[in-house]
Write a protein that holds these residues in place. Structure first.
Motif, mmCIF file in Angstrom:
data_model
loop_
_atom_site.group_PDB
_atom_site.id
_atom_site.type_symbol
_atom_site.label_atom_id
_atom_site.label_comp_id
_atom_site.label_asym_id
_atom_site.label_seq_id
_atom_site.Cartn_x
_atom_site.Cartn_y
_atom_site.Cartn_z
ATOM 1 N N ALA A 1 46.504 68.928 84.006
ATOM 2 C CA ALA A 1 45.910 68.228 85.147
ATOM 3 C C ALA A 1 44.419 68.518 85.289
ATOM 4 N N ASP A 2 43.954 69.673 84.827
ATOM 5 C CA ASP A 2 42.534 69.997 84.908
ATOM 6 C C ASP A 2 41.685 69.086 84.023
ATOM 7 N N ARG A 3 42.313 68.452 83.035
ATOM 8 C CA ARG A 3 41.588 67.554 82.121
ATOM 9 C C ARG A 3 41.750 66.085 82.507
ATOM 10 N N ALA A 4 42.397 65.815 83.626
ATOM 11 C CA ALA A 4 42.672 64.439 84.035
ATOM 12 C C ALA A 4 41.392 63.623 84.195
ATOM 13 N N GLY A 5 40.363 64.193 84.804
ATOM 14 C CA GLY A 5 39.113 63.460 85.002
ATOM 15 C C GLY A 5 38.496 63.019 83.693
ATOM 16 N N VAL A 6 38.507 63.911 82.702
ATOM 17 C CA VAL A 6 37.986 63.581 81.374
ATOM 18 C C VAL A 6 38.834 62.468 80.763
ATOM 19 N N GLY A 7 40.143 62.606 80.856
ATOM 20 C CA GLY A 7 41.036 61.603 80.286
ATOM 21 C C GLY A 7 40.851 60.239 80.919
ATOM 22 N N LEU A 8 40.734 60.207 82.228
ATOM 23 C CA LEU A 8 40.541 58.932 82.920
ATOM 24 C C LEU A 8 39.222 58.282 82.507
ATOM 25 N N GLN A 9 38.181 59.080 82.312
ATOM 26 C CA GLN A 9 36.891 58.517 81.890
ATOM 27 C C GLN A 9 36.968 57.962 80.469
ATOM 28 N N VAL A 10 37.580 58.705 79.552
ATOM 29 C CA VAL A 10 37.716 58.223 78.175
ATOM 30 C C VAL A 10 38.569 56.952 78.155
ATOM 31 N N PHE A 11 39.645 56.931 78.946
ATOM 32 C CA PHE A 11 40.504 55.747 79.013
ATOM 33 C C PHE A 11 39.694 54.547 79.503
ATOM 34 N N GLN A 12 38.918 54.735 80.554
ATOM 35 C CA GLN A 12 38.081 53.651 81.080
ATOM 36 C C GLN A 12 37.072 53.189 80.035
ATOM 37 N N ASP A 13 36.437 54.131 79.333
ATOM 38 C CA ASP A 13 35.471 53.779 78.296
ATOM 39 C C ASP A 13 36.135 52.984 77.177
ATOM 40 N N MET A 14 37.347 53.397 76.784
ATOM 41 C CA MET A 14 38.049 52.676 75.727
ATOM 42 C C MET A 14 38.416 51.270 76.187
ATOM 43 N N LEU A 15 38.857 51.124 77.436
ATOM 44 C CA LEU A 15 39.162 49.788 77.957
ATOM 45 C C LEU A 15 37.926 48.897 77.934
ATOM 46 N N GLN A 16 36.781 49.452 78.296
ATOM 47 C CA GLN A 16 35.543 48.671 78.306
ATOM 48 C C GLN A 16 35.092 48.300 76.905
ATOM 49 N N SER A 17 35.434 49.122 75.915
ATOM 50 C CA SER A 17 35.006 48.846 74.540
ATOM 51 C C SER A 17 35.961 47.923 73.791
ATOM 52 N N LEU A 18 37.138 47.691 74.341
ATOM 53 C CA LEU A 18 38.157 46.895 73.648
ATOM 54 C C LEU A 18 37.646 45.487 73.347
ATOM 55 N N GLN A 19 37.776 45.089 72.097
ATOM 56 C CA GLN A 19 37.394 43.751 71.655
ATOM 57 C C GLN A 19 38.622 43.068 71.074
ATOM 58 N N LEU A 20 38.846 41.830 71.482
ATOM 59 C CA LEU A 20 39.984 41.042 70.993
ATOM 60 C C LEU A 20 39.463 39.812 70.292
ATOM 61 N N THR A 21 40.071 39.479 69.165
ATOM 62 C CA THR A 21 39.713 38.231 68.474
ATOM 63 C C THR A 21 40.944 37.362 68.396
ATOM 64 N N ASP A 22 40.720 36.069 68.388
ATOM 65 C CA ASP A 22 41.843 35.142 68.275
ATOM 66 C C ASP A 22 42.260 35.013 66.831
ATOM 67 N N GLU A 23 43.549 34.836 66.623
ATOM 68 C CA GLU A 23 44.058 34.651 65.262
ATOM 69 C C GLU A 23 43.406 33.459 64.611
ATOM 70 N N SER A 24 43.183 32.391 65.363
ATOM 71 C CA SER A 24 42.591 31.175 64.799
ATOM 72 C C SER A 24 41.175 31.431 64.299
ATOM 73 N N ALA A 25 40.448 32.354 64.946
ATOM 74 C CA ALA A 25 39.090 32.682 64.501
ATOM 75 C C ALA A 25 39.126 33.409 63.160
ATOM 76 N N ARG A 26 40.169 34.195 62.942
ATOM 77 C CA ARG A 26 40.301 34.943 61.677
ATOM 78 C C ARG A 26 40.692 34.047 60.531
ATOM 79 N N THR A 27 41.597 33.100 60.822
ATOM 80 C CA THR A 27 42.138 32.272 59.741
ATOM 81 C C THR A 27 41.313 31.027 59.498
ATOM 82 N N GLY A 28 40.354 30.736 60.367
ATOM 83 C CA GLY A 28 39.443 29.645 60.138
ATOM 84 C C GLY A 28 39.912 28.391 60.739
#
Length: 139
Positions: free
Chosen positions: A112-139
């Motif tokens: 529990a003492d590391r919860a703040g760090v974990g929540l920040q990393v989780f938030q950072d990862m959510l903000q960095s998440l990039q999604l591409t459409d399958e149609s963009a990959r296959t042309g």
């Protein structure tokens, strides 16, 4: 560091000091990847749509805070454990669909003492998440 998954069309940044490992879940999907540090882990599971419906209802009945947030341009469902509950384990879970698959991102905190760090990393990862459409990959 950047993790890219070409099979399910996403990429996410994670701290360079964290370890990355695949989670064996058969048969695919689901597929999982685990990002780990001391007493923290963030998992991404890709599954067939609807597989988490029972789990989401369980979180609701246990009093988890549910909210709608924006991740990678998508409106997603987010669950956070009640603030009074500091026990080890799952602290946050996010659900959304992309290219016909259900994504589940979860933060696990084992100290529990590391919860703040974990929540920040989780938030950072959510903000960095990039999604591409399958149609963009296959042309």
């Amino acid at each position: 560091m950047l993790y890219t998954n070409d099979a399910y069309n996403y990429s996410v940044s994670y701290p360079s000091s964290w370890r990355v490992s695949s989670r064996t879940i058969a048969p695919p999907p689901p597929e999982g990847i685990l990002f780990e540090s001391d007493s923290l882990s963030i998992g991404i599971v890709v599954a067939e749509p609807g597989q988490s419906d029972v789990e989401q209802e369980k979180l609701r009945t246990e009093g988890w805070r549910e909210e709608t947030i924006s991740v990678a341009g998508k409106t997603v469902r987010s669950f956070s454990r009640p603030e009074s509950d500091k026990t080890p384990g799952l602290w946050r879970r996010v659900y959304f669909t992309h290219n016909g698959h259900e994504f589940q991102l979860s933060l696990n905190v084992y100290d529990a003492d590391r919860a703040g760090v974990g929540l920040q990393v989780f938030q950072d990862m959510l903000q960095s998440l990039q999604l591409t459409d399958e149609s963009a990959r296959t042309g």
